[in-house]
Write a protein that holds these residues in place. Structure first.
Motif, short mmCIF file in Angstrom:
data_model
loop_
_atom_site.label_atom_id
_atom_site.label_comp_id
_atom_site.label_asym_id
_atom_site.label_seq_id
_atom_site.Cartn_x
_atom_site.Cartn_y
_atom_site.Cartn_z
N ASP A 61 0.85 -1.18 0.00
CA ASP A 61 0.00 0.00 0.00
C ASP A 61 0.89 1.24 0.00
O ASP A 61 1.57 1.53 0.98
CB ASP A 61 -0.89 -0.04 1.24
CG ASP A 61 -1.82 1.15 1.35
OD1 ASP A 61 -1.73 2.08 0.52
OD2 ASP A 61 -2.64 1.15 2.27
N THR A 62 0.89 1.97 -1.09
CA THR A 62 1.79 3.13 -1.20
C THR A 62 1.44 4.24 -0.23
O THR A 62 2.26 5.13 -0.01
CB THR A 62 1.82 3.70 -2.62
OG1 THR A 62 0.49 4.07 -3.00
CG2 THR A 62 2.38 2.69 -3.61
N SER A 63 0.27 4.21 0.38
CA SER A 63 -0.08 5.23 1.36
C SER A 63 0.35 4.85 2.78
O SER A 63 0.24 5.65 3.70
CB SER A 63 -1.60 5.49 1.35
OG SER A 63 -2.30 4.36 1.83
N ASP A 64 0.86 3.63 2.95
CA ASP A 64 1.29 3.14 4.28
C ASP A 64 2.75 3.50 4.49
O ASP A 64 3.63 3.01 3.79
CB ASP A 64 1.10 1.63 4.35
CG ASP A 64 1.44 1.04 5.71
OD1 ASP A 64 2.05 1.74 6.54
OD2 ASP A 64 1.10 -0.13 5.92
N PRO A 65 3.06 4.36 5.48
CA PRO A 65 4.45 4.78 5.69
C PRO A 65 5.33 3.70 6.34
O PRO A 65 6.53 3.89 6.46
CB PRO A 65 4.31 5.98 6.62
CG PRO A 65 3.03 5.74 7.35
CD PRO A 65 2.13 5.02 6.38
N SER A 66 4.76 2.55 6.70
CA SER A 66 5.56 1.52 7.37
C SER A 66 6.34 0.63 6.40
O SER A 66 7.09 -0.22 6.81
CB SER A 66 4.68 0.65 8.27
OG SER A 66 3.81 -0.15 7.48
N TRP A 67 6.15 0.79 5.11
CA TRP A 67 6.91 -0.01 4.15
C TRP A 67 7.76 0.90 3.27
O TRP A 67 7.55 2.09 3.19
CB TRP A 67 6.00 -0.92 3.31
CG TRP A 67 5.13 -0.19 2.31
CD1 TRP A 67 3.90 0.33 2.52
CD2 TRP A 67 5.46 0.10 0.94
NE1 TRP A 67 3.43 0.93 1.38
CE2 TRP A 67 4.37 0.80 0.39
CE3 TRP A 67 6.57 -0.17 0.15
CZ2 TRP A 67 4.36 1.23 -0.93
CZ3 TRP A 67 6.55 0.27 -1.17
CH2 TRP A 67 5.45 0.96 -1.69
N PHE A 68 8.71 0.25 2.60
CA PHE A 68 9.64 0.98 1.73
C PHE A 68 9.85 0.14 0.47
O PHE A 68 9.95 -1.07 0.55
CB PHE A 68 10.96 1.17 2.46
CG PHE A 68 12.05 1.68 1.55
CD1 PHE A 68 12.14 3.01 1.24
CD2 PHE A 68 12.97 0.79 1.00
CE1 PHE A 68 13.14 3.48 0.38
CE2 PHE A 68 13.96 1.25 0.14
CZ PHE A 68 14.05 2.60 -0.16
N ALA A 69 9.94 0.79 -0.66
CA ALA A 69 10.26 0.10 -1.91
C ALA A 69 11.13 1.00 -2.76
O ALA A 69 11.01 2.23 -2.72
CB ALA A 69 9.00 -0.28 -2.67
N ALA A 70 12.01 0.38 -3.54
CA ALA A 70 12.87 1.12 -4.46
C ALA A 70 13.04 0.31 -5.73
O ALA A 70 13.17 -0.91 -5.70
CB ALA A 70 14.24 1.37 -3.82
N VAL A 71 13.02 1.00 -6.86
CA VAL A 71 13.20 0.34 -8.14
C VAL A 71 14.67 -0.09 -8.28
O VAL A 71 15.58 0.65 -7.94
CB VAL A 71 12.81 1.30 -9.30
CG1 VAL A 71 13.15 0.68 -10.65
CG2 VAL A 71 11.34 1.65 -9.20
N ILE A 72 14.87 -1.31 -8.78
CA ILE A 72 16.20 -1.84 -9.05
C ILE A 72 16.51 -1.53 -10.52
O ILE A 72 15.79 -2.01 -11.41
CB ILE A 72 16.28 -3.35 -8.79
CG1 ILE A 72 15.92 -3.67 -7.33
CG2 ILE A 72 17.66 -3.89 -9.16
CD1 ILE A 72 15.75 -5.14 -7.05
N PRO A 73 17.53 -0.75 -10.81
CA PRO A 73 17.85 -0.42 -12.20
C PRO A 73 18.17 -1.67 -13.03
O PRO A 73 18.71 -2.65 -12.51
CB PRO A 73 19.08 0.48 -12.10
CG PRO A 73 19.12 0.96 -10.70
CD PRO A 73 18.45 -0.10 -9.88
N ALA A 74 17.87 -1.61 -14.31
CA ALA A 74 18.11 -2.74 -15.22
C ALA A 74 19.60 -2.96 -15.45
O ALA A 74 20.00 -4.07 -15.78
CB ALA A 74 17.41 -2.51 -16.54
N THR A 75 20.42 -1.95 -15.33
CA THR A 75 21.86 -2.13 -15.56
C THR A 75 22.66 -1.88 -14.31
O THR A 75 22.27 -1.30 -13.37
CB THR A 75 22.36 -1.17 -16.65
OG1 THR A 75 22.07 0.16 -16.28
CG2 THR A 75 21.75 -1.51 -17.97
#
Length: 75
Positions: A61-75
């Protein structure tokens, strides 16, 4: 597997009540993103932190401040 996961498996951190899926960090591909999600798109690889990350599929849930995510670059 992060250190908190290891401590939990060793019994040094208690597990929450059942039903509980272990795991505090994970990585994978985004299958689908909701219409309000702006920072992530289907098909991107991400690393994330949330409870239950050992599950086959995880809904973040992007509105939940208890989690974190980051995009992993393709290169």
């Amino acid at each position: 597997v992060n250190m908190a996961d290891i401590y939990q498996r060793k019994g040094e951190f208690p597990f929450p009540p059942i039903p509980y899926i272990p795991g505090l960090e994970g990585a994978g591909h985004i299958i689908e993103a909701g219409p309000a999600v702006r920072e992530f798109k289907a098909g991107q690889r991400i690393a994330f932190a949330c409870l239950g990350s050992y599950a086959e599929y995880v809904c973040l849930d992007t509105s939940d401040p208890s989690w974190f995510a980051a995009v992993i670059p393709a290169t």
